[in-house]
Design an enzyme around this catalytic site. Structure first.
Site, short mmCIF file in Angstrom:
data_model
loop_
_atom_site.label_atom_id
_atom_site.label_comp_id
_atom_site.label_asym_id
_atom_site.label_seq_id
_atom_site.Cartn_x
_atom_site.Cartn_y
_atom_site.Cartn_z
CG HIS A 1 -2.06 0.93 1.13
ND1 HIS A 1 -1.96 2.28 1.38
CD2 HIS A 1 -3.34 0.70 0.75
CE1 HIS A 1 -3.15 2.83 1.17
NE2 HIS A 1 -4.00 1.92 0.78
CG ASP B 1 -8.38 -4.21 -3.03
OD1 ASP B 1 -7.58 -3.27 -3.20
OD2 ASP B 1 -9.62 -4.08 -3.10
C1 SDX Z 1 -6.16 0.08 -3.00
O1 SDX Z 1 -4.25 4.54 -2.03
C2 SDX Z 1 -5.24 3.95 -1.44
O2 SDX Z 1 -5.70 4.33 -0.38
C3 SDX Z 1 -5.81 2.78 -2.19
C4 SDX Z 1 -6.86 1.96 -1.45
C5 SDX Z 1 -8.15 2.75 -1.23
O3 SDX Z 1 -8.88 2.43 -0.29
O4 SDX Z 1 -8.45 3.62 -2.07
O5 SDX Z 1 -6.36 1.53 -0.21
C6 SDX Z 1 -7.29 0.73 -2.26
O6 SDX Z 1 -5.92 0.43 -4.13
C7 SDX Z 1 -5.30 -0.91 -2.27
C8 SDX Z 1 -4.10 -1.42 -3.14
C9 SDX Z 1 -4.62 -2.53 -4.07
N1 SDX Z 1 -3.57 -2.91 -5.02
C10 SDX Z 1 -2.94 -4.12 -4.92
O7 SDX Z 1 -3.13 -4.92 -4.03
C11 SDX Z 1 -1.94 -4.38 -6.05
C12 SDX Z 1 -0.62 -4.90 -5.48
N2 SDX Z 1 0.03 -3.78 -4.73
C13 SDX Z 1 0.99 -3.00 -5.42
O8 SDX Z 1 0.96 -2.94 -6.79
C14 SDX Z 1 1.51 -1.79 -4.66
O9 SDX Z 1 1.75 -2.19 -3.38
C15 SDX Z 1 0.64 -0.54 -4.64
C16 SDX Z 1 0.26 -0.12 -6.01
C17 SDX Z 1 -0.58 -0.75 -3.83
C18 SDX Z 1 1.46 0.58 -4.00
O10 SDX Z 1 2.52 0.85 -4.86
P1 SDX Z 1 3.64 1.93 -4.47
O11 SDX Z 1 3.29 2.66 -3.23
O12 SDX Z 1 3.94 2.73 -5.69
O13 SDX Z 1 4.86 1.02 -4.06
P2 SDX Z 1 6.00 0.63 -5.03
O14 SDX Z 1 5.43 0.08 -6.29
O15 SDX Z 1 6.97 1.75 -5.09
O16 SDX Z 1 6.66 -0.61 -4.24
C19 SDX Z 1 7.72 -0.42 -3.34
C20 SDX Z 1 8.49 -1.72 -3.39
C21 SDX Z 1 8.92 -2.12 -4.83
O17 SDX Z 1 10.05 -2.97 -4.70
P3 SDX Z 1 11.53 -2.32 -4.92
O18 SDX Z 1 11.50 -1.51 -6.21
O19 SDX Z 1 11.76 -1.46 -3.68
O20 SDX Z 1 12.46 -3.51 -4.98
O21 SDX Z 1 7.65 -2.80 -2.94
C22 SDX Z 1 7.45 -3.71 -4.01
C23 SDX Z 1 7.80 -2.99 -5.30
O22 SDX Z 1 8.20 -3.92 -6.29
N3 SDX Z 1 6.01 -4.07 -3.95
C24 SDX Z 1 5.56 -5.30 -4.18
C25 SDX Z 1 4.17 -5.22 -3.98
N4 SDX Z 1 3.83 -3.95 -3.66
C26 SDX Z 1 4.98 -3.25 -3.66
N5 SDX Z 1 6.19 -6.45 -4.52
C27 SDX Z 1 5.38 -7.54 -4.67
N6 SDX Z 1 4.04 -7.54 -4.49
C28 SDX Z 1 3.40 -6.40 -4.15
N7 SDX Z 1 2.07 -6.40 -3.96
#
Ligand code: SDX
Length: 430
Positions: A308, A365
């Site tokens: 998140h 989710d």
């Molecule tokens: C919702 O914003 C809100 O409030 C949203 C929400 C709402 O109520 O409106 O809460 C609802 O959208 C919840 C999120 C649902 N999405 C998912 O479950 C999809 C999977 N999650 C990710 O794609 C990710 O965690 C996000 C999109 C939710 C957040 O992305 P960020 O903040 O841009 O984080 P990032 O992509 O910069 O990740 C940081 C690191 C990265 O690794 P490094 O580059 O440091 O090596 O964490 C890793 C990412 O690769 N990472 C994950 C991951 N989420 C982040 N690696 C594997 N699986 C994941 N789910």
């Protein structure tokens, strides 16, 4: 209290930045004079460190894993309120009295019907149409019946628009579902409350009396409350951005729906179920292989329902949903192999340094889809349910933006890194 300031030292000179003081969470550095005085802009892809507004609606404490709407804890609202009660709180800033809630519920109840012409609108879609495409299209379509309410500066018209959106969204969602399975549209009934009415329109058949299971109705009420608002998430920021151009509320909400549809945002609840189903169906897809893929920097796959932008702790909504899943399954389908896989996936991920180092926890989710499924909804309807829940949050943020004297049309800057200037080349010399 003397106004706090920060001093920015740059090669172009120094700048005192006034501090925008919060009542909770991060204070803001006011950089509105930055470009004019020093010629710099800030660079913050995804606005992870940038506040585009002040807001009094929802506070998310990412470190502590806490969520409050107008100061009330989400756990208390989910346990004690109806969804329309929370919608009232988000929109008007106070929990309603009993009389206010009765009047509000009656107002909503009297606007659940769609204009009869809208039937042809649904007929125009293929049965295979994704219900999110129908939902956002229908939101713009119903607005054509309310052009007198388009003016964002007319506060009464805004409330009338809000009532129609909240009232009609379950009808649109249910009719999109009925269309997809070739069953007759079911009209809303005024003897049912908001959630019962939605379940009735979703699952009733003209050939038999259908009973609404109170356990299912209560569960859906909690689920909608848990999705009601969440600060400046992607879809809410979209609603604010479209509204900042003085587009009407219907058009702004329709844009928010399209942002929510993305699998990184509200589309994740459907993607979680597809991920769990793959682990159950595909012998090559195991909990271990799924986690390995999520950790592989060369694999775009993410562990859906995990991570998140704000929470660096367990999403409080996921906590409520995790315990709720057991209760709902006991009262509906019994057990669900998906829940067992989800719990194993969660345990393995939380024990894995990759997730621990990045503070990746289950979000709203991760478990919501398992409960939606137990309540009888197909996965392609999950993001529609998220949208129905988030609707009051979108409207409350749009209304706050319109009423905020600091609001300006959204128009971010950029750091240009392309070719600056070159002579034109006629086509025959390219
Ligand atoms: C919702 O914003 C809100 O409030 C949203 C929400 C709402 O109520 O409106 O809460 C609802 O959208 C919840 C999120 C649902 N999405 C998912 O479950 C999809 C999977 N999650 C990710 O794609 C990710 O965690 C996000 C999109 C939710 C957040 O992305 P960020 O903040 O841009 O984080 P990032 O992509 O910069 O990740 C940081 C690191 C990265 O690794 P490094 O580059 O440091 O090596 O964490 C890793 C990412 O690769 N990472 C994950 C991951 N989420 C982040 N690696 C594997 N699986 C994941 N789910």
């Amino acid at each position: 209290m003397t106004e706090r300031e920060a001093t920015l030292h740059t090669d172009a000179g120094d700048l005192e930045l006034p501090v925008v003081e919060p009542t909770a969470g991060n204070a803001g550095l006011d950089i509105r004079r930055l470009r004019g005085e020093l010629g710099y802009v800030t660079f913050d892809p995804g606005f992870a460190n940038t506040a585009g507004t002040k807001s009094s609606i929802t506070y998310v404490d990412g470190a502590a894993g806490e969520l409050r709407h107008r100061g009330y804890r989400i756990e208390d609202l989910a346990e004690h309120c109806s969804f329309l009660e929370v919608a009232y709180l988000l929109l008007f800033g106070e929990l309603p009295t009993r009389a206010q809630l009765e009047a509000w519920s009656l107002e909503i109840k009297h606007h659940t019907l769609l204009s009869e012409e809208m039937k042809r609108f649904f007929d125009a879609f293929p049965r295979s149409a994704h219900p999110m495409a129908i939902l956002s299209s229908a939101t713009n379509a119903i607005s054509t019946f309310y052009e007198t309410y388009y003016n964002p500066s007319d506060s009464e018209a805004v409330i009338e628009s809000a009532k129609r959106l909240i009232a009609k969204m379950p009808t649109i969602a249910a009719w999109a579902y009925k269309k997809s399975i070739g069953q007759p549209y079911v009209y809303p009934r005024n003897d049912l409350d908001y959630v019962e009415n939605f379940l009735h329109m979703m699952f009733a058949l003209p050939v038999e009396e259908t009973k609404i299971d109170p356990v299912v109705a209560r569960a859906l009420n909690v689920l909608l409350i848990l999705h009601a608002d969440h600060g400046q998430n992607c879809s809410t920021a979209t609603v604010r951005s479209v509204g900042s151009a003085r587009a009407n509320l219907f058009a702004s909400v329709a844009a928010g729906m399209n942002a929510l549809w993305g699998p990184l945002h509200g589309g994740a609840n459907q993607a979680v179920i597809e991920m769990l189903q793959e682990i159950l169906d595909d012998p090559d897809a195991t909990v271990e292989s799924t986690i390995a893929r999520a950790k592989d920097p060369n694999d775009p796959f993410r562990l859906m329902g995990f991570g998140h932008r704000v929470y660096r702790n367990y999403d409080p909504r996921a906590k409520v949903l995790r315990s709720f899943a057991h209760e709902v399954l006991e009262r509906t389908s019994g057990t669900d192999p998906m829940l067992e896989v989800a719990q194993e996936l969660e345990a393995r991920a939380l024990a894995d340094p990759y997730f621990a180092e990045r503070k990746l926890f289950p979000n709203v989710d991760f478990y919501s889809g398992i409960i939606f499924r137990a309540l009888g909804f197909p996965p392609r309807m999950f993001t529609v349910l998220f949208a129905i829940g988030r609707l009051p949050g979108w409207i409350a943020n749009w209304k706050e933006m319109i009423e905020d004297p600091d609001t300006r049309i959204t128009r971010p800057r950029q750091v240009y890194v392309g070719i600056v200037d070159r002579p034109f080349v006629p086509i025959d010399r390219r």
